[in-house]
Scaffold this motif. Structure first.
Motif, PDB file in Angstrom:
ATOM      1  N   ARG A   1      -3.025   6.225   8.441  1.00  0.00           N
ATOM      2  CA  ARG A   1      -3.462   5.188   9.367  1.00  0.00           C
ATOM      3  C   ARG A   1      -2.137   4.402   9.467  1.00  0.00           C
ATOM      4  O   ARG A   1      -1.994   3.070  10.129  1.00  0.00           O
ATOM      5  N   THR A   2      -1.071   4.390   8.718  1.00  0.00           N
ATOM      6  CA  THR A   2      -0.084   3.355   8.824  1.00  0.00           C
ATOM      7  C   THR A   2       0.787   3.152  10.098  1.00  0.00           C
ATOM      8  O   THR A   2       1.038   4.273  10.523  1.00  0.00           O
TER       9      THR A   2
ATOM     10  N   MET B   1       0.936  -4.235   4.022  1.00  0.00           N
ATOM     11  CA  MET B   1      -0.295  -3.285   4.016  1.00  0.00           C
ATOM     12  C   MET B   1       0.124  -2.450   5.471  1.00  0.00           C
ATOM     13  O   MET B   1       0.219  -3.037   6.419  1.00  0.00           O
ATOM     14  N   GLY B   2      -0.122  -1.176   5.688  1.00  0.00           N
ATOM     15  CA  GLY B   2       0.204  -0.649   6.620  1.00  0.00           C
ATOM     16  C   GLY B   2      -0.913  -0.639   7.888  1.00  0.00           C
ATOM     17  O   GLY B   2      -0.490  -0.334   8.805  1.00  0.00           O
ATOM     18  N   CYS B   3      -1.920  -1.054   7.623  1.00  0.00           N
ATOM     19  CA  CYS B   3      -3.128  -1.037   8.775  1.00  0.00           C
ATOM     20  C   CYS B   3      -4.196  -2.273   8.710  1.00  0.00           C
ATOM     21  O   CYS B   3      -4.227  -2.730   7.556  1.00  0.00           O
TER      22      CYS B   3
ATOM     23  N   CYS C   1       0.918  -1.162   0.081  1.00  0.00           N
ATOM     24  CA  CYS C   1       0.011   0.023   0.029  1.00  0.00           C
ATOM     25  C   CYS C   1       0.911   1.122  -0.104  1.00  0.00           C
ATOM     26  O   CYS C   1       2.275   1.219   0.474  1.00  0.00           O
ATOM     27  N   PRO C   2       0.231   2.324  -0.433  1.00  0.00           N
ATOM     28  CA  PRO C   2       1.328   3.512  -0.548  1.00  0.00           C
ATOM     29  C   PRO C   2       1.590   4.403   0.835  1.00  0.00           C
ATOM     30  O   PRO C   2       2.306   5.244   0.725  1.00  0.00           O
ATOM     31  N   SER C   3       0.758   3.501   1.769  1.00  0.00           N
ATOM     32  CA  SER C   3       0.650   4.283   3.172  1.00  0.00           C
ATOM     33  C   SER C   3      -0.098   5.583   3.166  1.00  0.00           C
ATOM     34  O   SER C   3      -0.185   6.136   2.355  1.00  0.00           O
ATOM     35  N   CYS C   4      -0.466   5.886   4.463  1.00  0.00           N
ATOM     36  CA  CYS C   4      -1.450   7.032   4.764  1.00  0.00           C
ATOM     37  C   CYS C   4      -1.182   7.197   6.246  1.00  0.00           C
ATOM     38  O   CYS C   4      -0.493   6.432   6.896  1.00  0.00           O
TER      39      CYS C   4
ATOM     40  N   ASN D   1      -8.037  -1.484   6.749  1.00  0.00           N
ATOM     41  CA  ASN D   1      -8.157  -1.836   5.458  1.00  0.00           C
ATOM     42  C   ASN D   1      -7.317  -2.497   4.297  1.00  0.00           C
ATOM     43  O   ASN D   1      -7.761  -3.241   3.604  1.00  0.00           O
ATOM     44  N   GLY D   2      -6.008  -2.943   5.443  1.00  0.00           N
ATOM     45  CA  GLY D   2      -5.191  -3.976   4.772  1.00  0.00           C
ATOM     46  C   GLY D   2      -5.796  -5.230   4.411  1.00  0.00           C
ATOM     47  O   GLY D   2      -5.293  -5.369   3.091  1.00  0.00           O
TER      48      GLY D   2
HETATM   49  S1  SF4 Z   1      -3.773  -0.260   3.741  1.00  0.00           S
HETATM   50 FE1  SF4 Z   1      -4.118   1.041   5.638  1.00  0.00          FE
HETATM   51  S2  SF4 Z   1      -2.353   2.244   5.925  1.00  0.00           S
HETATM   52 FE2  SF4 Z   1      -2.186   1.382   3.881  1.00  0.00          FE
HETATM   53  S3  SF4 Z   1      -2.977   3.112   2.569  1.00  0.00           S
HETATM   54 FE3  SF4 Z   1      -4.755   1.722   3.048  1.00  0.00          FE
HETATM   55  S4  SF4 Z   1      -5.648   2.635   4.708  1.00  0.00           S
HETATM   56 FE4  SF4 Z   1      -3.593   3.569   4.605  1.00  0.00          FE
END
Ligand code: SF4
Length: 680
Positions: free
Chosen positions: A586-587, A613-615, A581-584, A618-619
């Motif tokens: 929530r990461t 995946m960062g979280c 994931c591009p991260s955001c 949603n991951g």
């Molecule tokens: S998987 Fe979670 S951390 Fe990664 S971009 Fe989606 S919402 Fe953000």
């Protein structure tokens, strides 16, 4: 609209409704807008402002910020005010998942909200429940109740909205009826769009993202067709390949998905999702978009059965743009039929070729042992022009040369001629594999010459075009071949005259990837014009500032690109696939560093798909069809997945990569690093 595009034979953008995002207009033939998303914690106002400014300075026309709960949604006001105080009026977009309350707050503050119809109302349980028609209708009513307030607020405040479906997060309701399919993605958005239209709210953009460019392209095409069939009009499209990863793989995946649709005239705004700093996404977006700026709509690829004039009534396409089916071919040696697409390396610009030069295309020679090591991404053929190699060839590598040179070569089991189409017809001496160049020029409306090759068991056709619409021209030629029931295998030839490595990547990925996604092509051969080659020799080698593919020769760069394009189109798997994931905001860990660490220990696991995946919110949903998942589940905690199943929960991050390797071993997908060695 019979299909999904204004024209399959010239470049015409699909007319869409005009959408106003603050002062920015998109859709309705306005320029294709570029955008990105911040990766900072939304509660860290200054960090988010600073990063937004870096994105805006890089050229972002919209900046998206995650708003996972009410407090982040409220903090958007501080971010917006601080940006405004510093003179930045770029529209902001709130990214919403699961929390209608946050969306309703954000819609009063920022210029646009993004909702994911897969999780705006529904909590995904990964359960396949049987829905009767009455159950289904009841759920739609539930969505109407929860979604209508946001529509009303958006209408009142003049806020735009993106209804953004993700392949990985379809609701259980959609999954039960449509499965994990492009049609399911379309219906997921259409349910929300119908509700918005009932409220006479039209300030809407739609997206159909997937980490698999094939699924993504089919979903957007189906969406356009569905909107026209149902409403007689289309809303603007936000294009993107989600969780595309980093480096050249991320750029290639994005360019294939986005580029295929832009060639079809679809797309009003784009985001390239890279596991890199968000400001680095913008130059890639710009490189993709500039291919279409000022592109003439006057050129048209003509054909008796593939014309704009006939499109409304009787366009005959011999393939479906909505589902993948490889064009049927017979095999000529290892090309076509059931064989994976071959890669032909163009070494014709080298003055001489030594065993060392083959290292750039996957063959490493060890002088001491007199053995060759062959990598998983070793080219199958080399084109050398007039050069004959003065050493024994490694493994199954074969050489393509001009006919005059081929006539002089003794070993005709390893060397094969390449003719132009008229030269082939006239030639009295032929090989058991004959490559035939066909220039798919737009002026060439008479395709009767193709009859010469129909069912010729030795002919491999090499299609290329130098005109203003090379992709359309080559696609038209494929269609002619299919209409003529010609089953000769085809090599897609693409030459690039662009300037920078990223521009070349994007060019190859768009021109060849768009055809491969529609099942066309049994091999690829990429090259550069003489001028571009000269420039790239220095620019690729000294590509400072890039975090991938540094210090490569032009041939190595092209070979890596070719295999990556085949991997991204899933037509030939030669390496591990990463869905990161591009991260955001929530990461929960450093995605860039962790991705690099995981890559370093697993990049020899050919064909294994690993999601990073960062979280955990949603991951798991977003990691789509990954075989294994490495997902942030709390500060310093990682949860490991096998498919959709949790197998190790809350592993301390210090040992999580090691535990992932253990999981790969337990799952019997782990192999030790090895290479194929051939005695020369
Ligand atoms: S998987 Fe979670 S951390 Fe990664 S971009 Fe989606 S919402 Fe953000």
């Amino acid at each position: 609209m019979q299909f999904y595009s204004e024209s399959l034979t010239s470049y015409l953008r699909l007319p869409t409704k005009e959408v106003k995002v603050g002062e920015l207009l998109l859709g309705n033939n306005h320029p294709i807008r570029v955008q990105t998303m911040t990766t900072t914690d939304t509660m860290d106002t200054m960090a988010t402002v600073e990063q937004s400014i870096r994105c805006i300075e890089a050229g972002a026309e919209l900046v998206r910020i995650t708003a996972p709960s009410k407090k982040e949604a409220e903090n958007l006001l501080h971010i917006k005010n601080e940006l405004s105080r510093r003179g930045y009026k770029t529209p902001l977009v709130a990214d919403i998942h699961f929390t209608p309350n946050a969306a309703e707050i954000a819609a009063r503050i920022v210029e646009k909200v993004r909702v994911n119809p897969g999780n705006y109302v529904d909590k995904k349980k990964f359960e396949l429940i049987e829905y009767t028609d009455a159950d289904y209708a009841e759920e739609i009513e539930r969505i109407r109740e929860r979604f209508t307030p946001l529509v009303k607020i958006s209408k009142e405040y003049g806020t735009a909205m993106r209804i953004g479906t993700n392949h990985g997060s379809l609701s259980d309701r959609i999954m039960s009826r449509y499965g994990d399919s492009p049609m399911g993605m379309v219906e997921s958005a259409m349910e929300f769009l119908r509700i918005a239209r009932c409220e006479n709210y039209h300030n809407i953009v739609l997206s159909m993202k997937s980490s698999n460019p094939l699924v993504m392209v089919q979903a957007y095409r189906l969406l356009v067709k569905t909107m026209f069939d149902e409403f007689g009009e289309a809303y603007p499209l936000h294009l993107g390949v989600t969780e595309a990863g980093d480096g050249e793989d991320g750029r290639i995946k994005s360019a294939i998905g986005i580029g295929t649709l832009l060639e079809d005239g679809l797309g009003d705004t784009i985001r390239v999702s890279l596991t890199e700093d968000p400001e680095l996404e913008i130059p890639v977006c710009k490189d993709i978009v500039k291919r279409y700026q000022g592109r003439s709509t006057k050129y048209e690829v003509r054909s008796t059965k593939f014309t704009t004039e006939s499109q409304a009534s009787d366009l005959q396409l011999s393939y479906s743009p909505f589902e993948y089916k490889r064009r049927e071919t017979f095999s000529v040696d290892n090309i076509g039929g059931h064989h994976v697409p071959v890669v032909i390396a163009d070494l014709s610009k080298l003055q001489s070729i030594s065993p060392k030069d083959l290292q750039s295309i996957g063959y490493t020679y060890n002088e001491a042992t007199d053995k060759w090591t062959i990598s998983d991404s070793a080219a199958d053929y080399v084109f050398t022009g007039h050069l004959v190699l003065n050493f024994a060839l490694p493994g199954t590598l074969k050489v393509i040369v001009y006919p005059a040179t081929w006539l002089m070569v003794e070993d005709k089991t390893k060397y094969f001629p390449i003719f132009d189409d008229s030269g082939y017809a006239k030639s009295e001496v032929k090989s058991n594999i004959n490559f035939v160049m066909i220039d798919c020029d737009i002026s060439n409306t008479d395709c009767s010459f193709l009859d010469d090759f129909t069912n010729d068991p030795s002919a491999v056709l090499c299609l290329s075009s130098q005109n203003a619409l090379p992709f359309h021209s080559v696609r038209r030629m494929f269609t002619e071949l299919m209409n003529k029931e010609n089953k000769s295998p085809v090599i897609i030839i693409v030459d690039s005259n662009w300037q920078t490595p990223d521009e070349h990547l994007i060019h190859f990925a768009t021109e060849a990837g768009a055809l491969l996604l529609d099942g066309m092509g049994d091999g690829v051969c990429f090259g550069m014009t003489a001028e571009a080659y000269k420039k790239q020799e220095s620019s690729i080698k000294n590509s400072s500032g890039r975090n991938y593919s540094q210090n490569l020769s032009v041939e190595q760069f092209i070979n890596i690109t070719a295999f990556s394009i085949l991997q991204a189109t899933r037509t030939r798997i030669s390496k591990t696939e990463y869905i990161s994931c591009p991260s955001c905001g929530r990461t929960l860990f450093d995605l860039q560093k962790t991705t690099a660490k995981i890559r370093a220990v697993t990049n020899h696991l050919k064909g294994v798909k690993i999601a990073i995946m960062g979280c955990i919110v949603n991951g798991p949903g977003e990691m789509a069809d990954a075989d294994f998942g490495y997902v942030g589940s709390g500060p310093g905690k990682i949860t490991l997945y096998k498919g959709k199943e949790v197998v190790k929960r809350n592993v301390p991050s210090e040992i999580a990569v090691e535990e992932l390797v253990n999981l790969l071993k337990e799952s019997e997908v782990w192999v030790e690093r090895s290479e194929v060695v051939f005695q020369s």
